[in-house]
Design a protein around this motif. Structure first.
Motif, PDB file in Angstrom:
ATOM      1  N   SER A 193       0.814  -1.218   0.000  1.00 59.41           N
ATOM      2  CA  SER A 193       0.000   0.000   0.000  1.00 59.41           C
ATOM      3  C   SER A 193       0.847   1.268   0.000  1.00 59.41           C
ATOM      4  O   SER A 193       0.335   2.341  -0.254  1.00 59.41           O
ATOM      5  CB  SER A 193      -0.968  -0.006   1.185  1.00 59.41           C
ATOM      6  N   ASP A 194       2.154   1.140   0.277  1.00 59.32           N
ATOM      7  CA  ASP A 194       3.020   2.331   0.165  1.00 59.32           C
ATOM      8  C   ASP A 194       4.381   1.922  -0.408  1.00 59.32           C
ATOM      9  O   ASP A 194       4.678   0.743  -0.556  1.00 59.32           O
ATOM     10  CB  ASP A 194       3.179   3.032   1.520  1.00 59.32           C
ATOM     11  N   TYR A 195       5.193   2.927  -0.705  1.00 58.00           N
ATOM     12  CA  TYR A 195       6.463   2.679  -1.404  1.00 58.00           C
ATOM     13  C   TYR A 195       7.420   1.824  -0.587  1.00 58.00           C
ATOM     14  O   TYR A 195       8.076   0.924  -1.106  1.00 58.00           O
ATOM     15  CB  TYR A 195       7.118   4.011  -1.775  1.00 58.00           C
ATOM     16  N   THR A 213       9.021  -5.650  -0.267  1.00 54.55           N
ATOM     17  CA  THR A 213       8.491  -6.903  -0.826  1.00 54.55           C
ATOM     18  C   THR A 213       9.386  -7.405  -1.957  1.00 54.55           C
ATOM     19  O   THR A 213       9.727  -8.588  -2.007  1.00 54.55           O
ATOM     20  CB  THR A 213       7.040  -6.705  -1.334  1.00 54.55           C
ATOM     21  N   PHE A 214       9.778  -6.500  -2.849  1.00 52.98           N
ATOM     22  CA  PHE A 214      10.635  -6.927  -3.966  1.00 52.98           C
ATOM     23  C   PHE A 214      12.043  -7.304  -3.514  1.00 52.98           C
ATOM     24  O   PHE A 214      12.697  -8.128  -4.144  1.00 52.98           O
ATOM     25  CB  PHE A 214      10.675  -5.869  -5.073  1.00 52.98           C
ATOM     26  N   GLU A 215      12.507  -6.712  -2.414  1.00 54.55           N
ATOM     27  CA  GLU A 215      13.835  -7.062  -1.891  1.00 54.55           C
ATOM     28  C   GLU A 215      13.837  -8.441  -1.259  1.00 54.55           C
ATOM     29  O   GLU A 215      14.806  -9.193  -1.358  1.00 54.55           O
ATOM     30  CB  GLU A 215      14.277  -6.023  -0.852  1.00 54.55           C
ATOM     31  N   THR A 265      -3.860   5.992  -2.812  1.00 54.71           N
ATOM     32  CA  THR A 265      -2.754   6.748  -3.428  1.00 54.71           C
ATOM     33  C   THR A 265      -1.785   5.862  -4.205  1.00 54.71           C
ATOM     34  O   THR A 265      -1.650   4.669  -3.935  1.00 54.71           O
ATOM     35  CB  THR A 265      -1.969   7.507  -2.336  1.00 54.71           C
ATOM     36  N   CYS A 266      -1.072   6.504  -5.139  1.00 51.15           N
ATOM     37  CA  CYS A 266      -0.074   5.818  -5.981  1.00 51.15           C
ATOM     38  C   CYS A 266       1.076   5.339  -5.098  1.00 51.15           C
ATOM     39  O   CYS A 266       1.566   6.076  -4.237  1.00 51.15           O
ATOM     40  CB  CYS A 266       0.444   6.784  -7.046  1.00 51.15           C
ATOM     41  N   VAL A 267       1.506   4.100  -5.336  1.00 49.18           N
ATOM     42  CA  VAL A 267       2.564   3.484  -4.527  1.00 49.18           C
ATOM     43  C   VAL A 267       3.897   4.223  -4.687  1.00 49.18           C
ATOM     44  O   VAL A 267       4.769   4.164  -3.822  1.00 49.18           O
ATOM     45  CB  VAL A 267       2.713   1.981  -4.899  1.00 49.18           C
ATOM     46  N   ALA A 297      -0.239  -3.235  -6.537  1.00 48.64           N
ATOM     47  CA  ALA A 297      -0.133  -1.914  -5.917  1.00 48.64           C
ATOM     48  C   ALA A 297      -0.818  -0.874  -6.793  1.00 48.64           C
ATOM     49  O   ALA A 297      -0.972  -1.075  -8.001  1.00 48.64           O
ATOM     50  CB  ALA A 297       1.342  -1.554  -5.713  1.00 48.64           C
ATOM     51  N   MET A 298      -1.218   0.228  -6.183  1.00 46.32           N
ATOM     52  CA  MET A 298      -1.950   1.272  -6.897  1.00 46.32           C
ATOM     53  C   MET A 298      -0.992   2.185  -7.667  1.00 46.32           C
ATOM     54  O   MET A 298       0.174   2.348  -7.303  1.00 46.32           O
ATOM     55  CB  MET A 298      -2.791   2.101  -5.919  1.00 46.32           C
TER      56      MET A 298
END
Length: 476
Positions: free
Chosen positions: A407-409, A415-417, A458-460, A425-426
């Motif tokens: 939900s946030d950056y 998560t990707f790490e 909001t955008c991630v 994600a948005m």
């Protein structure tokens, strides 16, 4: 010792997935490398898979009204230049023919990277009136793209595919055909390849050069990377205007046609390997496997064993069945059958014959089932059907277990790490955010799924109001 060596030749997928993949395609004899850099020989085992894919897809296409055609493999440079976005999209990958025999050509010819421009050139003469529409054509062919880095099936300089090119009277008809073909692709992947897919739309950045909208089916491989498995493009009337493809409508006015294009390629074979394979080699879904059943005679030198194996092949003749009567040891034959991904093997030896039974071994679970010879055909059918269904269920469970939300950056990066797979994600809809994510994390937007969810407002990436939920991932 010999049996052990055959399997040792494959690197474990958890040790080095890329090397495992290369080992499998080589050891299962799907492909071989050639002296033509970046191009491969598709060997009988690999080509038989492609033939089954082609046969099934072709049948599904024809049921939806598609007709097959064949166009030249060369495209004059002037023709390619007609659609500006399109030529810019393909320019770095084009291979050029400059000579015909010993003589320089007056105009360079490109070896088709895709055939939009040739179809447009053909359609502008073929279509005159509303009565000539729709045109729903497809061609099975090879295309050439001068890739810098190649991998068997996933990316080679020449590859086999089908490319559909259609022309319609209205925007609505073109959109309907675009989605219809995507649905056919999704159904094919799930029902025949046992590969679950996410259907959605590509972002502007990721769409096909020259298209109005690109739709995709995205699959998740065992290592958590995404594979774009089929695309369907709505061209609107952009190509029609560039190539002057017009028709006289019922009201006697000239109108531009609306076009679509859609394709699937031999990269699907890479998908089958990476979704279902294991450390012993391939695991092929029964509906697409060139050989569904391998009969392995045990102590075949003993009287009546080989004859019985051949008799069982006749009983099982409604399936794609073979008998391995080579003089290799049974252990070697088991390893080879597993390496090649043959869905089930039937073991029959002197004691089995005496007891009127045989053993069926499933390739995916390695479960061994004792079966009476009188019930062999029914039991084989049942096992193959169960295996097909369970392979899809396992692949879907794997995808679900490797699909995350952020939900946030901070959560997105973390998560990707720490994990591999899809992250939902948005996104605000701005390419700047897509570019930033790709640059910092080597992650791309895979698609905006048709089934939208609201993960946050909001955008991630930038925190502005979000417009779409996007599947993000690392891709092949």
């Amino acid at each position: 010792m010999a049996d052990k060596k055959l399997v040792e030749a494959i690197t474990s997928m958890n040790t080095d997935f890329a090397q495992w993949y290369t080992d499998v395609v080589k050891k299962a004899e799907l492909i071989d490398y050639t002296s033509v850099k970046g191009c491969m020989v598709i060997k009988p085992a690999g080509y038989a898979l492609w033939e089954n894919i082609q046969k099934q897809l072709d049948s599904m296409f024809k049921e939806s009204g598609v007709e097959n055609v064949y166009l030249p493999m060369f495209i004059p440079e002037s023709l390619l230049q007609k659609e500006k976005d399109h030529v810019e999209g393909f320019a770095p990958e084009v291979a050029w023919v400059t000579h015909g025999g010993l003589n320089p050509l007056q105009e360079r010819l490109c070896v088709r990277p895709t055939s939009e421009t040739l179809f447009c050139d053909f359609y502008k003469n073929e279509i005159q009136s509303y009565r000539d529409l729709p045109k729903v054509y497809n061609q099975w062919c090879s295309v050439v793209r001068w890739e810098k880095e190649t991998r068997p099936f996933l990316r080679s300089r020449e590859f086999l595919w089908q490319e559909g090119h259609t022309a319609h009277a209205t925007a609505e008809e073109a959109e309907e055909r675009t989605i219809r073909m995507l649905d056919i692709y999704a159904k094919f992947c799930e029902e025949y390849l046992a590969i679950p897919v996410i259907k959605g739309r590509k972002t502007e950045k990721e769409k096909f050069a020259g298209a109005e909208a690109t739709y995709t089916i995205e699959a998740l491989m065992h290592d958590g990377k995404a594979l774009q498995s089929g695309t369907s493009h709505n061209f609107g009337d952009g190509f029609a205007k560039a190539f002057e493809i017009q028709y006289t409508d019922k009201d006697n006015t000239l109108k531009y046609v609306h076009q679509t294009s859609w394709g699937m390629s031999t990269r699907l074979i890479g998908g089958i390997i990476m979704v279902h394979g294991d450390d012993s080699g391939l695991v092929l879904p029964p509906r697409i496997a060139p050989t569904q059943i391998m009969i392995i005679p045990i102590q075949q030198h003993k009287e009546g064993v080989l004859e019985k194996a051949e008799e069982l092949a006749k009983i099982l003749s409604s399936f794609r069945v073979k008998v391995d009567s080579t003089d290799k040891s049974p252990g070697w034959k088991f390893s080879e059958q597993e390496m090649r991904g043959i869905p089930i093997r039937v073991e029959i030896g002197p004691k089995d014959i005496e007891a009127g039974k045989c053993i069926i071994c499933r390739r995916d679970t390695r479960e061994k089932i004792e079966v009476s010879l009188t019930q062999l055909a029914d039991k084989a059918a049942e096992i193959l059907e169960t295996m097909q269904k369970e392979m899809l269920e396992r692949a879907r469970a794997h995808r679900e277990a490797h699909t995350y939300t952020a939900s946030d950056y901070e959560e997105f990066v973390k998560t990707f790490e720490e994990k591999t797979g899809f992250v939902k994600a948005m996104w605000c809809g701005e390419q700047a955010c897509e570019d930033a994510i790709k640059e910092k994390l080597a992650v791309t937007s895979r698609c905006m799924p048709f089934e939208q969810e609201k993960i946050s407002d909001t955008c991630v990436c930038c925190g502005k109001p979000a417009k779409k939920m996007v599947y993000w991932g690392k891709a092949y």
